[in-house]
Scaffold this active site. Structure first.
Site, PDB file in Angstrom:
ATOM      1  N   HIS A 183     -18.463  50.579  50.653  1.00  0.00           N
ATOM      2  CA  HIS A 183     -18.684  51.269  51.919  1.00  0.00           C
ATOM      3  C   HIS A 183     -17.909  52.588  51.944  1.00  0.00           C
ATOM      4  CE1 HIS A 183     -19.736  47.105  52.997  1.00  0.00           C
ATOM      5  NE2 HIS A 183     -20.515  47.647  53.912  1.00  0.00           N
ATOM      6  N   ASP A 256     -29.026  48.438  49.049  1.00  0.00           N
ATOM      7  CA  ASP A 256     -27.946  48.238  50.000  1.00  0.00           C
ATOM      8  C   ASP A 256     -28.020  49.390  50.991  1.00  0.00           C
ATOM      9  OD1 ASP A 256     -25.733  47.185  51.235  1.00  0.00           O
ATOM     10  OD2 ASP A 256     -24.517  47.061  49.427  1.00  0.00           O
TER      11      ASP A 256
END
Length: 977
Positions: A183, A256
């Protein structure tokens, strides 16, 4: 497909983020993307189930092609939505042996997805977590063993897909050996292709071969697979070359989230989307800029970097997925009963059961767990990391007398020293480490102060049990655990995990969990100690005990009918089967809203911790176990006579009455004697004595008599020590007076069954003579303390706040006051609230311990408190068919609505209480049913509890919920060691 333009076909490949807890502007921006650009799907994040469903109905109504809806719900809807079920983390379940339950979990999560209009779950996580420092996977993984990860992922996947929700395994090719959060940055995987192939990719390959529908590509830099440094999401050698061609995966390939810095730090929005499609991904999740992405994709097609044919093939795959999910017959989400449909008994059972099978005992010196001999233990609970009472502490208090303490995880040295001194009087410490972190960078929340305190407390004479409510890897950060007597790993801080931990410590259930990862050299993958369970009550759901999962709803209906009819202001119900409490629930309030005693104030809702006047249940919860205990000691037997027990009865008409006849209520004793009437004076005396009436006496009621100053005073003293009510005390010779009057009372002219209080009023005198202790102390020491029945006792206001005690009647005839905390029975009140026929107070949980001891033939908590042969003698019918009674216990009447139920077995037994209390044991069904109410509030003239047969209907409902049709069930009575 034929109706879509080329650009609309591109748009079908994009899923955007949606929230049900944001502003209308955010919602409208998603609507624009649906209406103007025709995006193919949504991935929902935070919010609530009803809000989300309303919003999704709106979005679907705006879509030309129904939207494909997904969620990252690795541990169920509760990962994202409030008011929904949260299943345990995958690592919590990594050591669970029963993989069928994981299939059931997948089915249940899929059912909840479909109920809320969703079709794709980005789960399971199939990353093999072989790096304890992993900042992004960790507790989200099943563990470090590839076969274990594969087996559990398969069951979860299959459960969802069999129920019509697509499973998406992530994060390909494996995010388990990373030390960077994708992230925030792009992680580098420093392993060769052979290692990847034999470890990280192993679960993905296995699931693909067994019907996996979806796969999510991670944002990883994997030189062994793509030497360019391209994130795997954007890598054609990985997505197309490996996944689609080499591995032959024909399911849906998702990226993702495309807003993660692992990809956009180097490739900005738009460019990253184009590269992801070129790489071969089918669906792009969480694209940051849809208009820009669609524009750049069209330009890439025009430049022939992408082909329209490839786009069309992927669009067709997405449409086929939508058809598989039922969107070709789309219907809006039905909002009615949505919350109830999501939070079912079955869902609660599954998540509790998975927690129960997960919790792992790492250390258990000298088989300390489960704790034995509660009557010898002085227990303190200490929670480190929070100042609030935890679920673990509350559950521990359900088992035993405990005192709670709290300490900050960063306590000062003075606070640590003071806590150590505070805990010195206790011989058993239950320490819970709470509020731990998930990340290795924070030492998983384990502070130096925590380690200092644990070192100070362990290694002493006290027994120390440490429970870790956090990440498995946190165990390695807690120093000196080897000095603790027992260590329990709960993996997380959910209510279920905390409850289960306490149940294991006290022996309600066995510990069977195994470590899914290695946390130290000693505590390695697969390690976990087994402890003994089933020695005390445990707590779960109907399905745990082979009962219909809708049982609670049926009891709710019954109790709500009773409340609507004003059968009682409130009540508590407890039902246990096979030693498992499957229902423990309170209904109503302490008083009716229109009760004069409320004076316009709202009444307090009933809680499970509330205490009730048990009335005649005292006979079989205090007096009878005392007599049985004395029989075990050779000091009593039912073939003795009353003259042998009570010297004052020698020479009277009761001298030769056999106790076997007395205990079965066929000894011709009078039913009762209104003793109080002899010690009152005509109306008006009360005013002169006290100067004014108590406030409660302003309630309109017939008041035919008042107190004699000779026998009652408004204050206690040496001469007037017996509390009759608030501000009313009786003379100390009342017990002798009452005993004398019983001795002089005539016998009934005709023989036969007549229920009588009189002998039970006498038994406390015998108990004291035989044991040297008054009955309240004797039964505490012999029965309640070993059971951990902490609320059971006489005169509850001496031990508990009045707010916890359900009020009973407004006594308009004798005491002229609202009875609250003092015994309802007039005769027992003249004895200071301590009698053998009435006076006992307690809550349902503690009464259930007494009753379960009976069901288990006198055994509970690893102790044989009453001999099995004694229990057998007292439970059986003595004079059937002429008299249904056992020794003290009641048995099914010819009319079952009186006390039992139409399907109750002939072996069943129990007792009722005048105030609306009840318990029943049915050995054939292995059932224990307890109901406590205050039906006499505000008046005893309310007999609707009997008119409606509430108690017998409750028992019948429990029997009907038992799934097994066999006449007998396997015995769950604990055996001798």
């Amino acid at each position: 497909m034929a109706t879509l333009t080329p650009d609309q076909r591109v748009a079908q490949l994009f899923m955007v983020a949606a929230y049900s807890n944001k502003t209308r502007i955010d919602e409208d921006s998603v609507s624009t993307l649906i209406q103007q650009y025709g995006i193919g799907g949504l991935i929902f994040f935070q919010g609530g189930p009803v809000r989300q469903s309303k919003l999704l109905n709106r979005y679907q109504s705006q879509a030309k092609v129904p939207l494909l809806v997904a969620m990252d719900a690795e541990w169920g809807l509760g990962m994202r939505l409030d008011s929904t079920t949260r299943f345990p983390y995958q690592m919590s379940m990594g050591g669970v042996r029963d993989t069928q339950l994981l299939y059931d979990m997948g089915q249940e999560i899929a059912r909840q997805f479909k109920r809320t209009g969703m079709h794709v779950n980005f789960a399971p996580v199939v990353d093999v977590n072989n790096n304890a420092a992993n900042p992004v996977i960790g507790y989200r993984s099943w563990g470090e063993n590839r076969e274990n990860v594969t087996a559990k992922s398969y069951q979860y996947m299959k459960g969802m897909q069999d129920a019509g929700v697509l499973a998406v395994a992530k994060h390909f090719p494996g995010h388990g050996d990373t030390d960077t959060d994708s992230h925030l940055a792009l992680p580098l995987i420093r392993v060769d292709q052979r290692r990847l192939d034999t470890l990280e990719i192993f679960p993905f390959r296995n699931l693909m071969r067994r019907g996996l529908g979806g796969i999510m590509i991670a944002h990883l830099n994997i030189p062994a697979l793509d030497s360019t440094g391209m994130p795997s999401t954007l890598s054609k050698p990985i997505v197309t070359g490996m996944v689609k061609q080499k591995m032959g995966f024909e399911g849906v390939v998702f990226t993702d989230a495309m807003n993660m810095k692992g990809v956009i730090s180097k490739y900005p929005p738009g460019d990253a989307d184009v590269r992801a499609l070129i790489a071969g991904n089918d669906v792009l999740e969480f694209s940051k800029n849809i208009p820009l992405a669609l524009k750049m994709v069209r330009e890439a097609i025009n430049r022939k970097e992408l082909s329209q044919a490839d786009i069309d093939a992927r669009c067709r795959k997405v449409l086929a997925l939508k058809q598989w999910a039922g969107l070709d017959h789309y219907k809006p989400i039905e909002l009615k009963n949505l919350y109830q449909d999501l939070n079912t008994s079955h869902a609660n059972y599954l998540t509790h059961k998975l927690s129960e099978l997960s919790v792992t005992v790492l250390r258990n010196q000298k088989d300390l767990l489960p704790l034995q001999r509660l009557d010898t233990l002085r227990i303190a609970t200490l929670t480190i990391g929070t100042r609030d009472t935890t679920d673990f502490q509350r559950m521990a208090a359900d088992y035993a007398t405990v005192h709670h303490y709290w300490l900050s995880a960063t306590a000062t040295l003075n606070e640590l020293t003071q806590m150590r001194e505070t805990l010195k009087p206790y011989n058993t410490l239950l320490i819970g480490i709470n509020n731990l972190g998930r990340l290795p960078a924070t030492n998983f929340g384990v502070t130096p102060e925590t380690n200092i305190l644990l070192r100070e407390l362990t290694g002493q004479k006290q027994k120390v049990i440490v429970s870790v409510f956090g990440n498995a890897y946190a165990v390695a950060k807690i120093r000196d655990l080897e000095r603790a007597d027992a260590v329990v790993l709960a993996y997380q801080e959910s209510k279920n995990a905390q409850d289960v931990t306490a149940e294991i410590i006290f022996g309600g259930i066995s510990a069977v969990g195994k470590l899914p990862v290695s946390v130290t050299d000693r505590y390695t993958n697969g390690y976990g100690l087994v402890t003994k369970g089933g020695i005390r009550l445990s707590y779960g759901y109907p399905e745990d005990a082979g009962m219909n999962p809708n049982f609670e709803l049926r009891v709710d209906s019954l109790m709500n009918q009773a409340l609507a009819a004003k059968a009682f202001p409130g009540c508590e119900v407890l039902v246990a089967r096979k030693g498992r409490v499957v229902l423990r629930k309170s209904y109503g309030t302490h008083s009716f809203a229109d009760s004069p005693s409320q004076a316009g104030k709202p009444s307090r809702p009933v809680l499970n911790t509330d205490i009730y006047d048990l009335a005649s249940v005292t006979k079989v919860s205090a007096t009878l176990p005392s007599l049985m205990k004395l029989q075990d000691e050779g000091k009593f037997n039912p073939d003795m006579t009353m003259g042998q027990l009570f010297p004052e009865f020698v020479g009277t008409n009761k001298q030769d009455l056999k106790l076997r006849d007395v205990l079965t209520h066929q000894a011709r004793l009078k039913a009762w004697i209104p003793f109080w009437q002899e010690y009152t004076r005509p109306k008006g005396f009360f005013n002169r004595l006290f100067g004014k009436r108590p406030a409660a006496a302003t309630v309109s009621a017939k008041q035919p008599s008042e107190m004699s100053r000779r026998f009652f005073r408004p204050d206690s003293s040496g001469r007037f020590p017996l509390q009759v009510a608030d501000d009313l005390w009786a003379r100390k010779d009342f017990p002798n007076r009452i005993h004398k009057e019983i001795g002089e009372s005539p016998l009934n002219e005709k023989p036969g069954y007549v229920y009588s209080d009189l002998s039970f009023i006498m038994y406390p005198a015998f108990v004291k003579a035989a044991s040297g202790k008054p009955i309240n102390q004797f039964v505490q020491d012999a029965i309640y303390k070993p059971l951990g029945a902490t609320t059971m006792g006489y005169n509850p206001t001496y031990r508990f706040p009045l707010a916890r005690i359900a009020p009973t009647e407004y006594d308009s005839l004798f005491r002229h006051t609202q009875l609250h905390g003092t015994v309802h029975d007039e005769g027992a009140s003249l004895l200071g609230g301590v009698s053998g026929h009435a006076g006992m107070f307690g809550n349902a949980n503690d009464l259930a311990k007494v009753v379960q001891m009976y069901a288990w033939n006198g055994r509970y908590g690893g102790q044989q408190l009453i001999k099995a042969e004694t229990m057998a003698e007292y439970e059986r019918c003595q004079f059937c068919p002429d008299n249904r009674r056992a020794l003290g216990f009641d048995r099914p009447a010819n009319n079952p609505s009186i006390n039992s139920a139409k399907d109750a077995s002939p072996r069943s037994f129990g007792h009722t209480g005048y105030t609306g209390t009840y318990f029943w044991v049915d050995p054939q069904y292995d059932l224990v049913v307890v109901m406590l109410s205050n039906r006499v509030n505000p008046t005893r003239r309310n007999n609707k509890i009997s008119d409606l047969s509430v108690r017998s209907r409750l028992l019948q409902t429990a029997i009907e919920a038992v799934k097994s049709e066999r006449p007998q069930v396997e015995s769950t009575v604990p055996k001798e060691e």
